[in-house]
Design a protein around this motif. Structure first.
Motif, PDB file in Angstrom:
ATOM      1  N   HIS A 391       0.777  -1.204   0.082  1.00 42.39           N
ATOM      2  CA  HIS A 391       0.093  -0.104  -0.038  1.00 42.39           C
ATOM      3  C   HIS A 391       1.197   1.327  -0.232  1.00 42.39           C
ATOM      4  CE1 HIS A 391      -2.762   3.025   2.340  1.00 42.39           C
ATOM      5  NE2 HIS A 391      -3.186   2.787   1.045  1.00 42.39           N
ATOM      6  N   GLY A 393       4.150   1.143   1.670  1.00 49.60           N
ATOM      7  CA  GLY A 393       5.455   0.675   2.060  1.00 49.60           C
ATOM      8  C   GLY A 393       5.723   0.462   3.460  1.00 49.60           C
ATOM      9  N   CYS A 394       5.065   0.365   4.572  1.00 51.44           N
ATOM     10  CA  CYS A 394       5.397   0.352   5.896  1.00 51.44           C
ATOM     11  C   CYS A 394       5.759  -1.148   5.991  1.00 51.44           C
ATOM     12  CB  CYS A 394       3.835   0.271   6.717  1.00 51.44           C
ATOM     13  SG  CYS A 394       3.618   2.189   6.656  1.00 51.44           S
ATOM     14  N   CYS A 407      -0.363  -4.758   8.534  1.00 52.41           N
ATOM     15  CA  CYS A 407       0.233  -3.564   8.495  1.00 52.41           C
ATOM     16  C   CYS A 407      -0.065  -2.886   9.625  1.00 52.41           C
ATOM     17  CB  CYS A 407       0.041  -3.173   7.121  1.00 52.41           C
ATOM     18  SG  CYS A 407       0.986  -1.507   7.053  1.00 52.41           S
ATOM     19  N   CYS A 409       0.206   0.470   9.843  1.00 51.61           N
ATOM     20  CA  CYS A 409      -0.181   1.749   9.534  1.00 51.61           C
ATOM     21  C   CYS A 409      -1.417   1.733   9.212  1.00 51.61           C
ATOM     22  CB  CYS A 409       0.732   2.087   8.197  1.00 51.61           C
ATOM     23  SG  CYS A 409       2.297   2.181   8.536  1.00 51.61           S
ATOM     24  N   GLY A 411      -3.642  -1.110   8.178  1.00 50.76           N
ATOM     25  CA  GLY A 411      -4.396  -2.359   8.459  1.00 50.76           C
ATOM     26  C   GLY A 411      -4.485  -3.295   7.374  1.00 50.76           C
ATOM     27  N   SER A 412      -3.810  -3.132   6.095  1.00 46.04           N
ATOM     28  CA  SER A 412      -3.777  -4.306   5.359  1.00 46.04           C
ATOM     29  C   SER A 412      -3.268  -5.657   5.843  1.00 46.04           C
ATOM     30  CB  SER A 412      -3.007  -3.863   4.126  1.00 46.04           C
ATOM     31  OG  SER A 412      -3.592  -2.728   3.479  1.00 46.04           O
ATOM     32  N   PRO A 424      -6.301  -1.580   3.000  1.00 45.48           N
ATOM     33  CA  PRO A 424      -6.414  -0.662   1.587  1.00 45.48           C
ATOM     34  C   PRO A 424      -5.423  -1.242   0.432  1.00 45.48           C
ATOM     35  CG  PRO A 424      -5.482   0.507   3.153  1.00 45.48           C
ATOM     36  CD  PRO A 424      -5.945  -0.612   3.787  1.00 45.48           C
TER      37      PRO A 424
END
Ligand code: FES
Length: 432
Positions: A391, A393-394, A407, A409, A411-412, A424
């Motif tokens: 998404h 890059g986190c 993730c 950041c 939530g993916s 997302p």
């Protein structure tokens, strides 16, 4: 990990898109919010199409606890600290209207609907309940303080009567038949009023994005103003009947409701990508409170959380026209979806709706949660660890209980092999 709901419903199947189309309203996303929008537009005689990347009801709706309630924990004490009383009153009215509308619909559909009382309970923080009762009274609610709840510990609760519980996928099964839906049709991007999908283009005069987490990054700053949370459920046989729906006042506390002879015990939640209790936490509670019970199902839900606790429903952003969004229902997506669908139907029909201001997605973002979100994103972006999220890059974190990459950041989530499970992100993860 199939939820009780998906194991016991049989949703209708819809075709894939096979050719380019035009419609007055294009709805993207076949969960509760998208399907209710389609249903209300169908009732209003508006031309629409709904496209779903996978199968309808397979996302959050199939993993909820199926409660229909205007009471969402200790919400009003907090909202009244941040917003004028009139706006908070409208928020309460929108929720109660949604309970009424959804309950009325449920009574027409075989979806195991039952009217039940809802309770927020506390084991020792009685003061917090009393404050919430006062806050709710200010916005027009009249909760009753009750002791002797049928829970496996001593607790007191605030009761809101005449709420409801149902089987969410049987409900979708009932409303989806006859609607104009394409499944297995993924929208890749929007180009003006045209949705480019992997199966053809659809031009919609108006477009509603109901994809759980909005998938357009460059508009609306949803990646700054939302994060996601996991929460967990066990369905237990041989546990108690609790005669209502219960949510604990403490953040991350337990929730209870019955479905037939099963007890649905929820809790163990955490920000997606962070450590948390999960099913193991709930299993410890079962050992303690219901040692003779048998676990029949377990599942987890993924919820979009906003900066101030209220959903984002309305125009997608200030810079877009005829593009709408419905997201950020926290853990209350059943009533949230009903309120959103009603509001979006009225917006499409250019009718006034008293709750447009409450849910306006462009309301001010300066809330303490914005700092938390920014900190999590910065920390994760600066972590030199793979794999990375496609998404933005986190750095991804392994969730050992669910065997998934998450993730922190936005939530993916991804399967062990890298397949995208929750947006997302709309691409699979690269392992290296
Ligand atoms: Fe946004 Fe991962 S979900 S960077």
């Amino acid at each position: 990990m199939e939820s009780l709901w998906s194991a016991t419903a049989s949703l209708p199947v819809f075709p894939r898109l096979e050719a380019d189309k035009r419609t007055d309203v294009l709805i993207i996303g076949g969960g509760m919010a998208g399907l209710l929008c389609a249903y209300l537009l169908e009732q209003a005689g508006v031309s629409y199409l709904l496209v779903e990347a996978g199968e309808i009801g397979a996302g959050v709706t199939g993993n909820t606890t199926g409660k229909i309630t205007a009471q969402h924990g200790l919400e009003y004490t907090r909202l009244l600290k941040e917003f004028p009383v009139e706006l908070v009153r409208q928020h309460w009215q929108a929720q109660t209207q949604a309970v009424e509308d959804l309950s009325r619909l449920c009574r027409k559909i075989p979806c195991d609907f039952q009217e039940k009382d809802a309770f927020v309970f506390a084991r020792d923080n009685l003061e917090a309940l009393e404050k919430e009762a006062l806050a709710m009274a200010k916005v027009g609610a009249a909760p009753e303080l009750v002791s002797d709840l049928p829970l496996p510990f001593v607790a007191q609760g605030l009761k809101i009567p005449h709420q409801g519980q149902f089987h969410p996928l049987k409900f979708l099964e009932g409303i989806a038949r006859g609607l104009h839906i394409y499944e297995h049709t993924r929208v890749l991007e929007l180009s003006g009023n045209t949705a480019v999908t992997d199966r053809g283009d659809i031009r919609g005069e108006k477009i509603i994005v109901a994809t759980h987490f909005p998938f357009l990054n460059r508009r609306g700053a949803y990646f700054l103003k939302m994060y996601q949370q996991r929460s967990y459920v066990l369905a237990l046989e041989g546990a108690a009947q609790v005669e209502g729906m219960y949510i604990e006042a403490e953040p991350g506390g337990l929730s209870f409701r019955n479905y037939g002879n099963l007890l649905l015990l929820g809790g163990g939640g955490h920000r997606t990508g962070k450590a948390g209790g999960g099913w193991e936490y709930l299993r410890q509670k079962v050992q303690r409170y219901y040692p003779a019970a048998r676990e029949c199902y377990h599942w987890a839900a993924q919820d979009c959380m906003t900066l101030d606790g209220m959903a984002y429903v309305g125009p997608y952003s200030r810079g877009t026209r005829n593009l709408y969004v419905a997201t950020g229902f926290h853990k209350w997506g059943m009533t949230g979806s009903m309120a959103a669908a009603t509001l979006l139907r009225d917006m499409v029909l250019e009718k006034e709706n008293p709750y447009a201001r409450v849910f306006a997605p462009d309301r001010p973002m300066l809330r303490p949660q914005l700092g938390v979100n920014a900190w999590e994103a910065t920390r994760s972006l600066l972590t030199f660890r793979t794999p990375r999220c496609p998404h933005l890059g986190c750095s991804l974190v392994w969730n050992p209980q669910e065997h998934a990459w998450e993730c922190p950041c936005h939530g993916s989530r991804f399967s062990q092999s890298g397949k995208v499970l929750d947006n997302p992100a709309n691409k699979n993860m690269k392992k290296k």
